[in-house]
Design a protein around this motif. Structure first.
Motif, PDB file in Angstrom:
ATOM      1  N   ILE A 297     -20.824  23.383 -24.856  1.00 54.87           N
ATOM      2  CA  ILE A 297     -20.683  24.081 -23.578  1.00 54.87           C
ATOM      3  C   ILE A 297     -19.742  23.292 -22.677  1.00 54.87           C
ATOM      4  N   ALA A 298     -18.927  24.011 -21.932  1.00 56.64           N
ATOM      5  CA  ALA A 298     -18.077  23.407 -20.910  1.00 56.64           C
ATOM      6  C   ALA A 298     -18.166  24.252 -19.655  1.00 56.64           C
ATOM      7  N   LEU A 299     -18.165  23.595 -18.519  1.00 58.29           N
ATOM      8  CA  LEU A 299     -18.101  24.265 -17.229  1.00 58.29           C
ATOM      9  C   LEU A 299     -16.781  23.892 -16.574  1.00 58.29           C
ATOM     10  N   CYS A 300     -16.164  24.883 -15.946  1.00 62.85           N
ATOM     11  CA  CYS A 300     -14.834  24.703 -15.383  1.00 62.85           C
ATOM     12  C   CYS A 300     -14.842  25.111 -13.914  1.00 62.85           C
TER      13      CYS A 300
ATOM     14  N   GLU B 275     -15.126  20.473 -17.938  1.00 63.47           N
ATOM     15  CA  GLU B 275     -15.873  19.290 -18.359  1.00 63.47           C
ATOM     16  C   GLU B 275     -16.864  19.661 -19.443  1.00 63.47           C
ATOM     17  N   HIS B 276     -16.911  18.869 -20.495  1.00 65.16           N
ATOM     18  CA  HIS B 276     -17.865  19.058 -21.580  1.00 65.16           C
ATOM     19  C   HIS B 276     -19.253  18.564 -21.193  1.00 65.16           C
ATOM     20  N   HIS B 277     -20.274  19.093 -21.857  1.00 66.03           N
ATOM     21  CA  HIS B 277     -21.588  18.455 -21.849  1.00 66.03           C
ATOM     22  C   HIS B 277     -21.388  17.027 -22.354  1.00 66.03           C
ATOM     23  N   ASN B 278     -22.064  16.059 -21.711  1.00 69.61           N
ATOM     24  CA  ASN B 278     -21.811  14.660 -22.070  1.00 69.61           C
ATOM     25  C   ASN B 278     -22.288  14.288 -23.464  1.00 69.61           C
ATOM     26  N   SER B 279     -23.060  15.182 -24.117  1.00 70.87           N
ATOM     27  CA  SER B 279     -23.501  14.922 -25.485  1.00 70.87           C
ATOM     28  C   SER B 279     -22.912  15.919 -26.483  1.00 70.87           C
ATOM     29  N   TYR B 280     -21.798  16.537 -26.127  1.00 68.95           N
ATOM     30  CA  TYR B 280     -21.143  17.439 -27.072  1.00 68.95           C
ATOM     31  C   TYR B 280     -20.737  16.642 -28.310  1.00 68.95           C
ATOM     32  N   SER B 281     -21.116  17.136 -29.493  1.00 67.16           N
ATOM     33  CA  SER B 281     -20.938  16.359 -30.717  1.00 67.16           C
ATOM     34  C   SER B 281     -19.619  16.601 -31.434  1.00 67.16           C
ATOM     35  N   GLY B 282     -18.934  17.691 -31.113  1.00 64.75           N
ATOM     36  CA  GLY B 282     -17.729  18.018 -31.851  1.00 64.75           C
ATOM     37  C   GLY B 282     -18.053  18.491 -33.256  1.00 64.75           C
ATOM     38  N   ALA B 283     -17.012  18.573 -34.098  1.00 62.95           N
ATOM     39  CA  ALA B 283     -17.192  19.039 -35.470  1.00 62.95           C
ATOM     40  C   ALA B 283     -18.027  18.041 -36.267  1.00 62.95           C
TER      41      ALA B 283
ATOM     42  N   PHE C 196     -27.497  19.694 -17.679  1.00 65.05           N
ATOM     43  CA  PHE C 196     -26.051  19.554 -17.526  1.00 65.05           C
ATOM     44  C   PHE C 196     -25.522  20.520 -16.474  1.00 65.05           C
ATOM     45  N   ILE C 197     -25.951  21.782 -16.542  1.00 64.45           N
ATOM     46  CA  ILE C 197     -25.473  22.779 -15.579  1.00 64.45           C
ATOM     47  C   ILE C 197     -25.836  22.383 -14.157  1.00 64.45           C
ATOM     48  N   GLN C 198     -27.085  21.985 -13.954  1.00 70.07           N
ATOM     49  CA  GLN C 198     -27.530  21.634 -12.609  1.00 70.07           C
ATOM     50  C   GLN C 198     -26.828  20.386 -12.082  1.00 70.07           C
ATOM     51  N   SER C 199     -26.632  19.397 -12.953  1.00 70.46           N
ATOM     52  CA  SER C 199     -25.932  18.180 -12.542  1.00 70.46           C
ATOM     53  C   SER C 199     -24.478  18.480 -12.192  1.00 70.46           C
TER      54      SER C 199
END
Length: 271
Positions: free
Chosen positions: A121-124, A106-114, A247-250
């Motif tokens: 950051i992504a956590l799996c 899952e991506h950070h919900n505010s990942y902006s992309g290119a 994000f990590i804690q959530s």
């Protein structure tokens, strides 16, 4: 000598290193067995995978092909990588001599992309505990004071060993210095120090020794994200940044999992 890490440019086209599935990696090649003719990770050197058992090659397949990055295991069921290495809510294979594991990311919900890759950051999550053969998972930094400007940090990854080169099946490492911090990123100098290169994306940047929470320890302070197009420096996602920490804690609360650095897991986390 050169260090290799990454798969995105900070001011240019974003590129994944496309790989051939037939090329299988060797994870624990001692440095003495690697010929001197092999280019070193952009200002780095080869290191035995046994010293970094939680650092893995990751592979993901999209409509554009199969791509390779680097990932770090930070808890029994938790894998850390860059958002640009895997689609959101997609699967990724994490490979090692201990076996391969398929995780969901899952991506950070505010990942902006290119082109800027903010919040990269992504956590799996793994369906079962990931074995490190008795070794320990890496610990992430939770202290906003680390690292300070000018601090020496270590980069690590399974990426290319020369600009625009092929990814190599060996783990490489090198050190560089913090230039500044801001906008969820830690900006690292090139200038003779390590620089990320294609394939090292998603790998970890570390604070070691006196600048980490206590002497003779190491903590993950960032996720390899982008580099300058001319290899003059690198950018890593700042693990201790407020938005990244939230994000990590959530995420870990949502999945009811433990993360080294946030949770005490007796005997499981690297000092």
């Amino acid at each position: 000598m050169k260090l290799r890490l990454l798969a995105a440019f900070s001011s240019a086209l974003f590129v994944h290193p496309k790989i051939a599935m037939a090329d299988e990696p060797s994870f624990n090649i001692p440095p003495v067995t690697i010929p001197e003719s092999i280019p070193k990770v952009l200002n780095g050197y080869p290191v035995p995978g046994s010293l970094w058992p939680a650092t893995r090659i990751s592979r993901t397949t999209t409509s554009k092909g199969t791509f390779q990055c680097t990932a770090t295991i930070i808890g029994p069921r938790v894998v850390l990588t860059a958002a640009h290495c895997v689609d959101n809510d997609a699967s990724m294979v994490v490979k090692s001599d201990f076996g391969n594991v398929t995780v969901r990311c899952e991506h950070h919900n505010s990942y902006s992309g290119a082109p800027y890759h903010d919040n990269d950051i992504a956590l799996c999550i793994s369906p079962t505990d990931i074995s490190l053969g008795g070794a320990r998972y890496e610990k992430i930094n939770t202290k906003s004071s680390i690292p300070q400007k000018g601090a020496v940090v270590r980069l690590l990854g399974y990426g290319c060993t020369e600009p625009s080169g092929e990814t190599a099946p060996y783990l490489y490492s090198g050190t560089t210095q913090v230039v500044n911090r801001g906008s969820n990123k830690i900006h690292l100098s090139g200038g003779g120090g390590a620089v990320v290169c294609e394939g090292d994306s998603g790998g970890a940047a570390y604070a070691e020794g006196p600048q980490s929470p206590s002497p003779l320890t190491r903590v993950v302070i960032g996720v390899n994200s982008t580099r300058e197009i001319d290899f003059s420096g690198s950018n890593v996602t700042d693990i201790a940044d407020t938005e990244i920490s939230k994000f990590i804690q959530s995420w870990k609360s949502k999945h009811a999992v433990s993360v080294c650095g946030y949770d005490e897991i007796p005997g499981a986390c690297h000092p």
